[in-house]
Design an enzyme around this catalytic site. Structure first.
Site, short mmCIF file in Angstrom:
data_model
loop_
_atom_site.label_atom_id
_atom_site.label_comp_id
_atom_site.label_asym_id
_atom_site.label_seq_id
_atom_site.Cartn_x
_atom_site.Cartn_y
_atom_site.Cartn_z
N CYS A 39 7.65 -1.43 0.69
CA CYS A 39 8.65 -1.58 -0.38
C CYS A 39 10.10 -1.31 0.05
O CYS A 39 11.01 -1.92 -0.49
CB CYS A 39 8.27 -0.76 -1.60
N LYS A 89 -3.14 7.00 -5.21
CA LYS A 89 -1.73 7.00 -5.57
C LYS A 89 -1.61 6.32 -6.92
O LYS A 89 -1.94 5.14 -7.07
CB LYS A 89 -0.91 6.25 -4.52
N LYS A 134 -1.83 11.79 -5.36
CA LYS A 134 -0.39 11.67 -5.62
C LYS A 134 -0.16 11.09 -7.00
O LYS A 134 -0.81 10.09 -7.33
CB LYS A 134 0.19 10.75 -4.55
#
Ligand code: PBG
Length: 326
Positions: free
Chosen positions: A123, A196, A249
Site C-alpha cells: 500500500c 489483521k 492486530k
C-alpha cells in the site's frame, strides 16, 4: 460475624510482597519498535497524528537504531515510504529501494545486535494505495502473491531477519516461504500479520506512511472485527503455511483473540498495538485526562497478560525508558 475464608489482601500488603506474586512481566525485551524511513528526506518529519513519532531520512536510521538497542529493545519493524509509486508497487521490490537500503545499513552497523523485521506490503508503494495489485476494480489475490514474494526476497538479499507480510492476501505466507527457500534464504523467518482486522484504529498510520487507499476500502481483504472464528482460521492457515510467528492486530480491542490464539496454538504470538491506540493515549494524556505513563503501563501489561509474547508498539522507546527507571 462471618469471616472471609480467603483473604486475597494478604498478598497485597507491601510493595515487595506484591512484587513477589506478580504474575505478568513486562520488559523492553518484549517490544518491537516501528521505524519509518522515507526516501529522499533530508530531515526528520513529525507525524501530526502520532505525537513524538517521526519519519526518518536514511541518514538518521543509525542514530535511531542505536537509541533503540541502547534501551534494550531487541527488534525493529521497518516501514518504507518511497518517492515513486506505481500500479505494480515496483519500488517495494527494488534492491535499491528505501527499505532495502535501510536494512543494508542497519546490518552493516549493528550486525546481529538487533533483529531487523520489515513490513511486506504494497500500500505504501502502489499508486492505488491498496495492499495488493489492482486489476480492474478488484484487488487480485494471486497476482499480488508474486509481488509479495519478490518484496520478501529483495529484503532477504539486503539482510533482513524476519519478513512481516501485512497485505492479507490468501496464501501469502506459503508464497513467501517458497520464494525465500528457493532463493536460499531458509533462515529468514516470517512473522505474518495473520489476523489483521479491518480496523479504524489504523487511521493515524495512513498519515504516517501515506498509504490510504485511493478508492474503496480494505474490506475485501482484511478480517471483519465481528468474526472471531475467521480470525482463528487465519492464524491456523498461516501456521499450516509455515509461519514462524503469528500476529493479532490491533491489540487492545482484540485481547480476546490474543488470548484465544495463545490457548489454541503452540507458536509465538505477537500483538500489534496500532497507531490509533497510540494516538488515543497521547491525546487523552495531553489533555490531562489520563497519566500517559500509567495508562501505557496498564495497556502493555494487559496485552502481555492476554498472552502476547511480543508487542509491536509505538510506545516501545518511552515504555522502555520508564521500565528501566522502575
Ligand atoms: C498497511 C499497514 C497498515 C498498518 C500496518 N501496515 C495500515 C492499513 O492496513 O491500512 C497499520 C499500523 C498502524 O496503524 O499502526 N499494510
Amino acid at each position: 460475624m462471618s469471616f472471609p475464608s480467603r483473604r486475597l489482601r494478604r498478598l497485597r500488603t507491601s510493595e515487595k510482597m506484591r512484587e513477589l506474586v506478580q504474575q505478568t512481566t513486562l520488559s523492553p525485551k518484549d517490544f518491537i519498535c516501528p521505524v519509518f524511513v522515507q526516501e529522499d528526506l533530508k530531515t526528520r518529519v513529525k507525524i501530526e497524528s502520532m505525537s513524538e513519532i517521526e519519519r526518518l531520512p536514511l541518514d538518521d536510521i543509525n542514530d535511531e537504531v542505536g537509541t533503540i538497542t541502547d534501551l534494550g529493545i531487541p527488534a525493529i519493524m521497518l516501514f518504507g515510504i518511497p518517492t515513486k509509486k506505481d500500479e505494480a508497487g515496483s519500488s517495494a521490490f527494488d534492491d535499491n529501494g528505501i527499505v532495502q537500503k535501510a536494512i543494508v545499513q542497519i546490518r552493516q552497523n549493528f550486525g546481529d545486535k538487533i533483529v531487523i523485521m520489515a513490513d511486506v506490503c504494497l500500500c505504501q508503494f502502489t499508486s492505488t494505495g491498496h495492499c495488493g495489485i489492482v486489476q480492474g476494480d478488484k484487488i487480485d489475490n494471486d497476482t499480488s502473491l508474486g509481488t509479495l514474494a519478490k518484496i520478501a526476497v529483495s529484503q532477504a538479499k539486503a539482510g533482513v531477519d524476519t519478513v512481516s507480510p501485512s497485505a492479507m492476501m490468501d496464501g501469502q505466507v506459503a508464497a513467501i516461504r517458497k520464494a525465500l527457500d528457493e532463493e536460499g534464504f531458509k533462515d529468514v523467518s516470517i512473522m505474518s500479520h495473520s489476523a489483521k482486522h479491518r480496523s479504524n484504529f489504523y487511521a493515524p498510520f495512513r498519515d504516517a506512511a501515506e498509504c490510504a487507499p485511493k478508492f474503496g476500502d480494505r474490506k475485501t481483504y482484511q478480517v471483519p472485527y465481528t468474526n472471531a472464528r475467521e480470525s482463528m482460521l487465519e492464524v491456523e492457515t498461516d501456521i499450516d503455511e509455515g509461519v514462524d510467528i503469528v500476529m493479532i492486530k490491533p491489540a487492545l480491542a482484540y485481547l480476546d483473540l490474543i488470548a484465544e490464539t495463545r490457548r489454541r496454538f503452540n507458536i509465538p504470538v505477537a500483538a500489534y498495538s496500532v497507531s490509533g491506540e497510540y494516538a488515543m493515549v497521547k491525546a487523552a494524556s495531553q489533555l490531562g485526562y489520563v497519566n500517559e505513563k500509567d495508562i501505557t503501563d496498564e495497556i502493555l501489561y494487559s496485552i502481555k497478560r492476554a498472552g502476547a509474547d511480543m508487542i509491536v508498539t509505538y510506545f516501545a522507546k518511552s515504555a522502555s525508558r520508564f521500565l528501566q527507571e522502575s
